[in-house]
Scaffold this motif. Structure first.
Motif, mmCIF file in Angstrom:
data_model
loop_
_atom_site.group_PDB
_atom_site.id
_atom_site.type_symbol
_atom_site.label_atom_id
_atom_site.label_comp_id
_atom_site.label_asym_id
_atom_site.label_seq_id
_atom_site.Cartn_x
_atom_site.Cartn_y
_atom_site.Cartn_z
ATOM 1 N N ILE A 52 0.868 -1.191 0.000
ATOM 2 C CA ILE A 52 0.000 0.000 0.000
ATOM 3 C C ILE A 52 0.894 1.228 0.000
ATOM 4 C CG2 ILE A 52 -1.900 1.202 1.117
ATOM 5 C CD1 ILE A 52 -2.406 -1.341 2.756
ATOM 6 N N ALA A 92 -1.397 5.299 4.454
ATOM 7 C CA ALA A 92 -1.109 3.974 3.903
ATOM 8 C C ALA A 92 -0.617 3.033 4.997
ATOM 9 C CB ALA A 92 -0.071 4.085 2.783
ATOM 10 N N GLY A 96 -2.482 -0.327 6.345
ATOM 11 C CA GLY A 96 -1.794 -1.613 6.431
ATOM 12 C C GLY A 96 -1.880 -2.208 7.821
ATOM 13 N N ALA A 110 4.082 -0.727 3.455
ATOM 14 C CA ALA A 110 3.240 0.462 3.344
ATOM 15 C C ALA A 110 4.076 1.721 3.478
ATOM 16 C CB ALA A 110 2.146 0.444 4.413
ATOM 17 N N ALA A 239 8.997 3.689 3.114
ATOM 18 C CA ALA A 239 8.058 2.622 3.437
ATOM 19 C C ALA A 239 8.517 1.863 4.673
ATOM 20 C CB ALA A 239 7.894 1.654 2.261
#
Length: 378
Positions: A52, A92, A96, A110, A239
């Motif tokens: 994501i 995001a 997640g 994510a 991320a």
């Protein structure tokens, strides 16, 4: 509800628009981050349940899927892209985490990715056959034109009503750059080298003399904003690797100390005062979790505007000593969809040196009066 942990967190450096990443597509930025996360833990692509990513400027499509394929993840791995503007990267991560808590997934990558340099030009189609398509810089964030302010103008108005002078804002920006330069070498563990770039490039020895020469770009001379007190447009990706407790115990290696994602909150507020949105998010999250401000040992508060971060600190009572200890976005830049995820990555790494039980908090505002807030515990 199952517990959620961050097992690894990585980002690229942040490069100002048309800088070192000017020719890279957003998949070129995100894919190396994905690979670093999995390589760091000895994780195979088929062990991931979902990707994501947040993004604000791509103009459509599903760049998370493109980046996942570019990282050589299995074609069977699903990926989705969300857009809540500046909150996208942090949202995001919260999405997640909710998937893991609910049992839908055990392992989720994510975060967020943005390239101002490669953002497509956007046009509104003409309403008549002979009309002219109109290019636009940003879409509407409310259905009411009179309650959808330009972000610069809204921040300038906030500075004036809050009596945050231009000089005070400049002092805040100078301090952000000072902390970023001092802590630059400490960022190595979180940054993945892309295009040979391994450090944030916008931080500099900002001085009162230099700031005083800059023209006002919004507001008046006394309370106005300048390029020093507004974060630069930038390119970056970031991320985290989210895992359930079961998945955490199965990892072959955990070079970092896992950090629990205790809670998160996305909240809406007055769209005419978007910079104030994190204040309500922070207050609500701490109240919901019965956490006292002194328990927060590390803070990552978005510095899209100096006045925004200043108001957030002032109205929440958050500890200045714990705030953006390695500098903030004023010293790095603001890759919109990635900024919240960058704050989460930085929070994870800063908590590594904290004692067990320490809390860290990240928060960010977005156009339209949105905020996202994240609470981690070492």
């Amino acid at each position: 509800m199952r517990k959620v942990f961050i097992a690894s967190a990585k980002r690229t450096a942040v490069s100002p628009i048309n800088g070192a990443f000017r020719n890279l597509e957003i998949s070129d930025l995100a894919a190396p981050v994905f690979s670093a996360l999995t390589d760091n833990l000895g994780l195979a692509g088929d062990q991931i349940d979902q990707v994501i990513m947040g993004n604000a400027l791509y103009g459509g499509g599903n760049p998370a899927r493109v980046a996942a394929l570019a990282a050589d993840f299995p074609e069977s791995l699903p990926a989705m892209t969300i857009d809540t503007q500046c909150c996208s990267g942090l949202d995001a991560i919260l999405l997640g985490a909710s998937m893991i808590r609910s049992g839908v997934a055990d392992v989720v990558i994510a975060g967020g990715v943005e390239s101002y340099s490669r953002a497509p030009r956007r046009f509104q189609r003409a309403k008549t056959p002979n009309g002219v398509d109109q290019e636009y810089e940003r879409p509407p964030f409310t259905p009411w034109p009179d309650r959808d302010p330009d972000m610069l103008e809204a921040a300038a108005a906030l500075a004036k009503t809050g009596s945050m002078s231009r000089v005070q804002q400049e002092e805040f920006a100078i301090e952000s750059h000072r902390k970023a330069l001092i802590n630059k070498e400490n960022n190595a563990a979180e940054i993945v080298s892309v295009a040979g770039v391994q450090s944030d490039s916008a931080s500099r020895n900002l001085s009162h003399k230099l700031c005083s020469r800059l023209p006002v770009i919004a507001g008046d001379n006394e309370f106005g904003l300048t390029s020093a007190t507004v974060a630069l447009k930038a390119d970056a990706a970031a991320a985290v690797l989210l895992v359930s407790e079961t998945a955490l115990l199965k990892l072959d290696k955990t070079p970092a100390k896992p950090v629990e994602l205790v809670a998160g909150l996305s909240l809406g507020s007055d769209p005419e005062q978007p910079a104030l949105a994190p204040i309500f998010g922070v207050r609500q999250l701490l109240k919901d979790r019965a956490i006292e401000v002194p328990q927060i040992k590390v803070l990552e508060v978005m510095e899209a505007f100096a006045v925004q971060a200043m108001e957030c600190l002032s109205q929440t009572g958050l500890d200045l000593a714990a705030f953006n200890v390695g500098g903030g976005a004023l010293a790095r830049g603001h890759p919109i969809g990635a900024s919240g995820a960058i704050n989460a990555v930085r929070l994870f790494h800063q908590l590594q040196s904290c004692s067990a039980g320490s809390y860290g908090l990240a928060t960010i505002a977005a156009a339209g009066g949105l905020s996202s807030t994240l609470l981690l515990q070492r």
